[in-house]
Design a protein around this motif. Sequence first.
Motif, PDB file in Angstrom:
ATOM      1  N   ARG A   1      -5.301  -6.052  -1.551  1.00 44.83           N
ATOM      2  CA  ARG A   1      -6.486  -6.278  -0.701  1.00 44.83           C
ATOM      3  C   ARG A   1      -7.084  -7.657  -0.948  1.00 44.83           C
ATOM      4  N   GLN A   2      -6.899  -8.166  -2.165  1.00 39.58           N
ATOM      5  CA  GLN A   2      -7.420  -9.490  -2.517  1.00 39.58           C
ATOM      6  C   GLN A   2      -6.407 -10.599  -2.200  1.00 39.58           C
TER       7      GLN A   2
ATOM      8  N   ASP B   1      -3.748 -11.160  -3.680  1.00 37.58           N
ATOM      9  CA  ASP B   1      -3.358 -11.739  -4.970  1.00 37.58           C
ATOM     10  C   ASP B   1      -1.927 -11.335  -5.312  1.00 37.58           C
TER      11      ASP B   1
ATOM     12  N   ALA C   1      -3.028  -1.808  -5.272  1.00 32.60           N
ATOM     13  CA  ALA C   1      -3.727  -1.805  -3.985  1.00 32.60           C
ATOM     14  C   ALA C   1      -4.884  -2.798  -4.002  1.00 32.60           C
ATOM     15  N   ARG C   2      -5.610  -2.864  -5.113  1.00 29.00           N
ATOM     16  CA  ARG C   2      -6.723  -3.819  -5.232  1.00 29.00           C
ATOM     17  C   ARG C   2      -6.219  -5.256  -5.135  1.00 29.00           C
ATOM     18  N   LEU C   3      -5.151  -5.565  -5.854  1.00 26.48           N
ATOM     19  CA  LEU C   3      -4.593  -6.913  -5.789  1.00 26.48           C
ATOM     20  C   LEU C   3      -4.102  -7.248  -4.389  1.00 26.48           C
TER      21      LEU C   3
ATOM     22  N   GLU D   1      -3.907   2.060  -7.999  1.00 28.95           N
ATOM     23  CA  GLU D   1      -5.185   1.436  -7.632  1.00 28.95           C
ATOM     24  C   GLU D   1      -5.171  -0.059  -7.924  1.00 28.95           C
ATOM     25  N   GLY D   2      -4.613  -0.442  -9.063  1.00 28.86           N
ATOM     26  CA  GLY D   2      -4.546  -1.865  -9.404  1.00 28.86           C
ATOM     27  C   GLY D   2      -3.726  -2.663  -8.411  1.00 28.86           C
TER      28      GLY D   2
ATOM     29  N   ASP E   1      -3.756   4.717 -12.022  1.00 30.38           N
ATOM     30  CA  ASP E   1      -4.311   3.409 -12.378  1.00 30.38           C
ATOM     31  C   ASP E   1      -3.436   2.278 -11.846  1.00 30.38           C
TER      32      ASP E   1
ATOM     33  N   ASP F   1       0.826  -1.215   0.000  1.00 29.99           N
ATOM     34  CA  ASP F   1       0.000   0.000   0.000  1.00 29.99           C
ATOM     35  C   ASP F   1       0.860   1.265   0.000  1.00 29.99           C
TER      36      ASP F   1
END
Length: 64
Positions: free
Chosen positions: A47-48, A50, A43-45, A40-41, A37, A25
């Motif tokens: 959080r998952q 992944d 950070a999203r991964l 965000e990508g 972009d 993060d």
Amino acid sequence: MAAASPAWLARLEHAATLGDIQAIDRLAAEVAGQQPDLAEGIARLARQFDHEHILAAIHRAALG
């Protein structure tokens, strides 16, 4: 991700290998101003949980 610096990619790879979501993060926040972009990508991964996709993207960027 190809525009990211090699040092930043190395730090991201280390954080993803360790599963260190807080470090991922922080790294995403470092590039958010220039590459929202990407930030965000990542950070999203994170959080998952992944991390494998993060590592795969790093390796693709390293190959050019």
